[in-house]
Design a protein around this motif. Structure first.
Motif, PDB file in Angstrom:
ATOM      1  N   ARG A  38      46.793  39.584  35.695  1.00 30.83           N
ATOM      2  CA  ARG A  38      47.053  38.212  35.239  1.00 30.83           C
ATOM      3  C   ARG A  38      45.850  37.310  35.510  1.00 30.83           C
ATOM      4  O   ARG A  38      45.532  36.431  34.717  1.00 30.83           O
ATOM      5  N   SER A  39      45.162  37.536  36.616  1.00 30.53           N
ATOM      6  CA  SER A  39      43.964  36.754  36.936  1.00 30.53           C
ATOM      7  C   SER A  39      42.903  36.939  35.859  1.00 30.53           C
ATOM      8  O   SER A  39      42.272  35.972  35.420  1.00 30.53           O
ATOM      9  N   ILE A  40      42.728  38.173  35.427  1.00 31.42           N
ATOM     10  CA  ILE A  40      41.769  38.448  34.357  1.00 31.42           C
ATOM     11  C   ILE A  40      42.234  37.808  33.059  1.00 31.42           C
ATOM     12  O   ILE A  40      41.458  37.186  32.347  1.00 31.42           O
ATOM     13  N   HIS A  41      43.514  37.948  32.761  1.00 29.25           N
ATOM     14  CA  HIS A  41      44.070  37.356  31.543  1.00 29.25           C
ATOM     15  C   HIS A  41      43.824  35.845  31.528  1.00 29.25           C
ATOM     16  O   HIS A  41      43.382  35.287  30.515  1.00 29.25           O
ATOM     17  N   LEU A  42      44.087  35.176  32.625  1.00 33.56           N
ATOM     18  CA  LEU A  42      43.895  33.728  32.689  1.00 33.56           C
ATOM     19  C   LEU A  42      42.420  33.359  32.538  1.00 33.56           C
ATOM     20  O   LEU A  42      42.090  32.394  31.840  1.00 33.56           O
ATOM     21  N   ALA A  43      41.546  34.127  33.178  1.00 36.47           N
ATOM     22  CA  ALA A  43      40.112  33.851  33.049  1.00 36.47           C
ATOM     23  C   ALA A  43      39.672  34.005  31.599  1.00 36.47           C
ATOM     24  O   ALA A  43      38.992  33.130  31.052  1.00 36.47           O
ATOM     25  N   GLU A  44      40.072  35.102  30.967  1.00 34.48           N
ATOM     26  CA  GLU A  44      39.656  35.337  29.579  1.00 34.48           C
ATOM     27  C   GLU A  44      40.289  34.338  28.621  1.00 34.48           C
ATOM     28  O   GLU A  44      39.702  34.020  27.586  1.00 34.48           O
ATOM     29  N   LYS A  45      41.450  33.846  28.954  1.00 38.09           N
ATOM     30  CA  LYS A  45      42.124  32.870  28.100  1.00 38.09           C
ATOM     31  C   LYS A  45      41.487  31.484  28.211  1.00 38.09           C
ATOM     32  O   LYS A  45      41.345  30.773  27.213  1.00 38.09           O
ATOM     33  N   HIS A  46      41.078  31.105  29.420  1.00 42.24           N
ATOM     34  CA  HIS A  46      40.638  29.726  29.647  1.00 42.24           C
ATOM     35  C   HIS A  46      39.131  29.546  29.820  1.00 42.24           C
ATOM     36  O   HIS A  46      38.647  28.420  29.825  1.00 42.24           O
ATOM     37  N   ILE A  47      38.393  30.637  29.956  1.00 39.89           N
ATOM     38  CA  ILE A  47      36.931  30.547  30.049  1.00 39.89           C
ATOM     39  C   ILE A  47      36.375  31.235  28.808  1.00 39.89           C
ATOM     40  O   ILE A  47      36.578  32.429  28.605  1.00 39.89           O
ATOM     41  N   SER A  48      35.681  30.468  28.001  1.00 43.89           N
ATOM     42  CA  SER A  48      35.270  30.978  26.687  1.00 43.89           C
ATOM     43  C   SER A  48      34.389  32.222  26.754  1.00 43.89           C
ATOM     44  O   SER A  48      34.427  33.049  25.859  1.00 43.89           O
ATOM     45  N   LYS A  49      33.591  32.366  27.795  1.00 51.41           N
ATOM     46  CA  LYS A  49      32.678  33.507  27.885  1.00 51.41           C
ATOM     47  C   LYS A  49      33.030  34.431  29.055  1.00 51.41           C
ATOM     48  O   LYS A  49      32.150  35.015  29.674  1.00 51.41           O
ATOM     49  N   GLY A  52      36.660  40.497  31.960  1.00 48.87           N
ATOM     50  CA  GLY A  52      37.185  41.006  33.215  1.00 48.87           C
ATOM     51  C   GLY A  52      37.443  42.490  33.177  1.00 48.87           C
ATOM     52  O   GLY A  52      37.532  43.094  32.110  1.00 48.87           O
ATOM     53  N   GLU A  53      37.556  43.046  34.369  1.00 47.91           N
ATOM     54  CA  GLU A  53      37.807  44.480  34.483  1.00 47.91           C
ATOM     55  C   GLU A  53      38.494  44.769  35.814  1.00 47.91           C
ATOM     56  O   GLU A  53      38.191  44.141  36.832  1.00 47.91           O
ATOM     57  N   ILE A  54      39.396  45.729  35.770  1.00 47.38           N
ATOM     58  CA  ILE A  54      40.031  46.233  36.979  1.00 47.38           C
ATOM     59  C   ILE A  54      39.182  47.389  37.494  1.00 47.38           C
ATOM     60  O   ILE A  54      38.837  48.302  36.738  1.00 47.38           O
ATOM     61  N   ILE A  55      38.858  47.368  38.770  1.00 50.18           N
ATOM     62  CA  ILE A  55      38.079  48.435  39.393  1.00 50.18           C
ATOM     63  C   ILE A  55      39.046  49.390  40.091  1.00 50.18           C
ATOM     64  O   ILE A  55      39.764  49.000  41.018  1.00 50.18           O
ATOM     65  N   SER A  56      39.073  50.632  39.632  1.00 49.57           N
ATOM     66  CA  SER A  56      39.989  51.646  40.172  1.00 49.57           C
ATOM     67  C   SER A  56      39.695  51.962  41.636  1.00 49.57           C
ATOM     68  O   SER A  56      38.565  51.809  42.101  1.00 49.57           O
ATOM     69  N   VAL A  64      32.948  46.802  48.821  1.00 48.36           N
ATOM     70  CA  VAL A  64      32.956  47.804  49.892  1.00 48.36           C
ATOM     71  C   VAL A  64      33.616  49.083  49.391  1.00 48.36           C
ATOM     72  O   VAL A  64      33.116  50.183  49.614  1.00 48.36           O
ATOM     73  N   ASP A  65      34.742  48.925  48.703  1.00 53.48           N
ATOM     74  CA  ASP A  65      35.527  50.071  48.251  1.00 53.48           C
ATOM     75  C   ASP A  65      34.832  50.882  47.161  1.00 53.48           C
ATOM     76  O   ASP A  65      34.946  52.103  47.125  1.00 53.48           O
ATOM     77  N   GLN A  66      34.161  50.203  46.243  1.00 55.36           N
ATOM     78  CA  GLN A  66      33.526  50.877  45.094  1.00 55.36           C
ATOM     79  C   GLN A  66      32.135  50.280  44.843  1.00 55.36           C
ATOM     80  O   GLN A  66      31.832  49.782  43.757  1.00 55.36           O
ATOM     81  N   THR A  67      31.290  50.354  45.848  1.00 51.84           N
ATOM     82  CA  THR A  67      29.975  49.710  45.807  1.00 51.84           C
ATOM     83  C   THR A  67      29.171  50.058  44.558  1.00 51.84           C
ATOM     84  O   THR A  67      28.698  49.165  43.849  1.00 51.84           O
ATOM     85  N   GLU A  68      29.009  51.334  44.290  1.00 54.78           N
ATOM     86  CA  GLU A  68      28.153  51.750  43.165  1.00 54.78           C
ATOM     87  C   GLU A  68      28.710  51.282  41.831  1.00 54.78           C
ATOM     88  O   GLU A  68      27.962  50.817  40.968  1.00 54.78           O
ATOM     89  N   ILE A  69      30.004  51.405  41.647  1.00 57.33           N
ATOM     90  CA  ILE A  69      30.629  50.987  40.387  1.00 57.33           C
ATOM     91  C   ILE A  69      30.485  49.484  40.196  1.00 57.33           C
ATOM     92  O   ILE A  69      30.104  49.012  39.121  1.00 57.33           O
ATOM     93  N   VAL A  70      30.781  48.725  41.234  1.00 56.24           N
ATOM     94  CA  VAL A  70      30.693  47.265  41.141  1.00 56.24           C
ATOM     95  C   VAL A  70      29.256  46.828  40.882  1.00 56.24           C
ATOM     96  O   VAL A  70      28.995  45.987  40.010  1.00 56.24           O
ATOM     97  N   ASN A  71      28.324  47.388  41.612  1.00 57.92           N
ATOM     98  CA  ASN A  71      26.916  47.039  41.386  1.00 57.92           C
ATOM     99  C   ASN A  71      26.494  47.334  39.949  1.00 57.92           C
ATOM    100  O   ASN A  71      25.792  46.531  39.326  1.00 57.92           O
ATOM    101  N   GLN A  72      26.909  48.477  39.413  1.00 58.43           N
ATOM    102  CA  GLN A  72      26.548  48.831  38.044  1.00 58.43           C
ATOM    103  C   GLN A  72      27.181  47.870  37.044  1.00 58.43           C
ATOM    104  O   GLN A  72      26.539  47.461  36.077  1.00 58.43           O
ATOM    105  N   ARG A  73      28.443  47.498  37.262  1.00 63.55           N
ATOM    106  CA  ARG A  73      29.116  46.555  36.358  1.00 63.55           C
ATOM    107  C   ARG A  73      28.397  45.208  36.353  1.00 63.55           C
ATOM    108  O   ARG A  73      28.215  44.592  35.306  1.00 63.55           O
ATOM    109  N   ILE A  74      27.967  44.769  37.529  1.00 63.83           N
ATOM    110  CA  ILE A  74      27.246  43.495  37.623  1.00 63.83           C
ATOM    111  C   ILE A  74      25.907  43.587  36.905  1.00 63.83           C
ATOM    112  O   ILE A  74      25.548  42.687  36.124  1.00 63.83           O
TER     113      ILE A  74
END
Length: 85
Positions: A38-49, A52-56, A64-74
């Protein structure tokens, strides 16, 4: 006990979210206790640009949990923004 800052945190208003006109990346851990799809949905709905993504396999501390994945996404996000300019 929670410190005063944490206990006073409130979600941003729709008006404040809509005032953001820069690209925004919202990454949330799939097991996050505070943020959800829902947080992603609200961000995408109300922020034009926003995008979002859920990190497994991660909780609230995705860096901390998924350092490499998060760094790559950024990095991917920043490269995509740079290409648009």
């Amino acid at each position: 006990s929670l410190n005063k800052f944490v206990s006073q945190m409130r979600p941003f208003s729709k008006k404040k979210l809509q005032s953001l006109n820069m690209p925004v990346l919202v990454l949330i851990g799939e097991k996050d206790l505070f943020n959800t799809k829902r947080s992603i949905h609200l961000a995408e709905k109300h922020i034009s640009k926003a995008q979002g993504e859920i990190i497994s396999d991660s909780g609230h501390f995705i860096t901390v949990d998924q350092t490499e994945i998060v760094n790559q996404r950024i990095l991917d996000f920043l490269k995509s923004v740079d290409k648009k300019d």
